[in-house]
Design an enzyme around this catalytic site. Structure first.
Site, PDB file in Angstrom:
ATOM      1  N   SER A 139       0.926  -1.112  -0.152  1.00 48.00           N
ATOM      2  CA  SER A 139      -0.079   0.063  -0.079  1.00 48.00           C
ATOM      3  C   SER A 139       0.799   1.379   0.006  1.00 48.00           C
ATOM      4  O   SER A 139       1.782   1.375  -0.900  1.00 48.00           O
ATOM      5  CB  SER A 139      -0.936  -0.056   1.281  1.00 48.00           C
ATOM      6  OG  SER A 139      -1.919   1.028   0.909  1.00 48.00           O
ATOM      7  N   GLU A 242      -1.702  -2.492  -8.015  1.00 49.95           N
ATOM      8  CA  GLU A 242      -2.912  -2.797  -7.309  1.00 49.95           C
ATOM      9  C   GLU A 242      -3.353  -1.436  -6.780  1.00 49.95           C
ATOM     10  O   GLU A 242      -2.738  -0.400  -6.671  1.00 49.95           O
ATOM     11  CB  GLU A 242      -2.685  -3.821  -6.335  1.00 49.95           C
ATOM     12  CG  GLU A 242      -1.417  -3.141  -5.127  1.00 49.95           C
ATOM     13  CD  GLU A 242      -2.226  -2.345  -4.080  1.00 49.95           C
ATOM     14  OE1 GLU A 242      -3.416  -2.652  -3.901  1.00 49.95           O
ATOM     15  OE2 GLU A 242      -1.582  -1.749  -3.393  1.00 49.95           O
ATOM     16  N   HIS A 314      -4.942  -5.335  -1.770  1.00 50.37           N
ATOM     17  CA  HIS A 314      -5.714  -5.117  -0.411  1.00 50.37           C
ATOM     18  C   HIS A 314      -6.647  -6.252  -0.176  1.00 50.37           C
ATOM     19  O   HIS A 314      -7.755  -5.810  -0.218  1.00 50.37           O
ATOM     20  CB  HIS A 314      -6.425  -3.715  -0.407  1.00 50.37           C
ATOM     21  CG  HIS A 314      -5.326  -2.561  -0.258  1.00 50.37           C
ATOM     22  ND1 HIS A 314      -4.497  -2.120  -1.239  1.00 50.37           N
ATOM     23  CD2 HIS A 314      -5.167  -1.505   0.916  1.00 50.37           C
ATOM     24  CE1 HIS A 314      -3.592  -1.082  -0.825  1.00 50.37           C
ATOM     25  NE2 HIS A 314      -4.119  -0.753   0.519  1.00 50.37           N
TER      26      HIS A 314
END
Length: 344
Positions: A139, A242, A314
């Site tokens: 992230s 992502e 995630h």
């Protein structure tokens, strides 16, 4: 009058004709971090958001101990500066300290959020380069992965944060890379469970095989680093991406930015993992593009192998993806095969 969607499509198409943007030459991954062994001490850092509850930190440390490792929390854990785990200099000092600490063999980010990019100017890159250690997280930690790829020759792992769920797939994936030093092939599980077909399908935009260093991570964080000195060269790279909680038009906008900056035109292949909750939630989205359509608009014209759906992002269980390590993808099969170990 052209509407906004048409303008975006036109800009993306025009990007294929623009000259590429000069970037720093890639550094060879020569100085690899040592592999982890049971009993090793590992640092816990918070370069972004804070942890508010000491009981949460207790659970995080229990997870690290369950790996057979000894956790060493950074001084700023449980600190708070607004929504950050301390000031920028405090968070940078904590990360610098973990790289300098000879007792610490690897470093886990506790969580993501936002804030890692803010500490990049305060990191001691000479110190980090001289003390290669395996940094793991995802992230917002993408900012650190990419900056280390640009400024050092030390590979890292885009994988679960220390506060993640660490299900069996996550643990096995990380263990094989970080402890065993293997060169595995990641492919989505074929088991359907209680369904007639597997739950994790692969969508191939252009079949074929391609090899190169794995570079990428969170799309939002990566696109925010465009134009900074903390982004590595993507020449011949396998770009992996992502994201989460981003509407389709925002994914479109960020991919357009990567196209206009010349990044998409440089890569050898693309893997788009999971985009969790990436659906517009307002009525204006009715009749709009799906995520897969947006990806097809940008990836298919590149003429390189590209696919969507690999299990990283995630999600509760995810593959660990080594950043800076050479790999080969097969877009028709939806596989990522490591060509070298991430650890020495």
């Amino acid at each position: 009058m052209l509407n906004r969607r048409t303008m975006i499509q036109g800009a993306a198409a025009a990007a294929m004709l623009l000259p590429t943007v000069a970037q720093a030459a890639p550094l060879p991954a020569r100085r690899k971090p040592p592999r982890l062994r049971p009993g090793d001490t590992v640092g816990l850092v918070e370069p972004a958001y804070f942890t508010a509850d000491s009981f949460d930190l207790d659970q995080i440390q229990a997870t690290i101990r369950a790996m057979g490792l000894i956790p060493k929390p950074a001084a700023n854990l449980l600190s708070r500066h607004g929504y950050l785990a301390g000031t920028d200099r405090e968070r940078a000092r904590a990360l610098n300290g973990m790289f300098a600490d000879r007792e610490v063999k690897a470093i886990f980010a506790v969580r993501g959020g936002w804030g890692s990019a803010r500490i990049l100017p305060h990191l001691d890159w000479g110190l980090i380069r001289a003390n290669p250690k395996l940094l793991t997280g995802f992230s917002d930690i993408t900012a650190l992965h990419l900056a280390l790829a640009a400024r050092t020759d030390c590979p890292t792992i885009h994988g679960p944060n220390a506060s993640s769920a660490w299900g069996q797939l996550s643990w096995d994936s990380f263990r094989r890379l970080a402890f065993e030093g293997e060169t595995p092939t990641w492919s989505n599980p074929a088991a359907a469970g209680d369904r007639l077909a597997p739950r994790n399908p692969i969508r191939t935009f252009r079949p074929g095989r391609a090899s190169g260093p794995l570079l990428g991570g969170n799309l939002t964080v990566l696109s925010a680093l465009v134009g900074t000195p903390f982004l590595p060269s993507f020449e011949g790279a396998i770009l992996f991406l992502e994201d989460t909680d981003e509407a389709q038009y925002r994914i479109d906008r960020m991919l357009t930015q990567l196209a206009l900056s010349g990044i998409l035109g440089r890569v050898a292949g693309v893997v788009f993992g999971q985009c969790t909750d990436c659906i517009a939630r307002n009525s204006s989205s009715i009749g709009g593009f799906t995520l897969s359509e947006v990806l097809a608009h940008h990836l298919t014209p590149l003429g390189v192998p590209a696919f969507q759906g690999s299990l990283f992002g995630h999600i509760e269980n995810q593959f660990s993806i080594p950043v800076g390590i050479r790999a080969e993808i097969d877009a028709a099969e939806g596989t990522i095969r490591m060509l070298e170990p991430v650890v020495a």
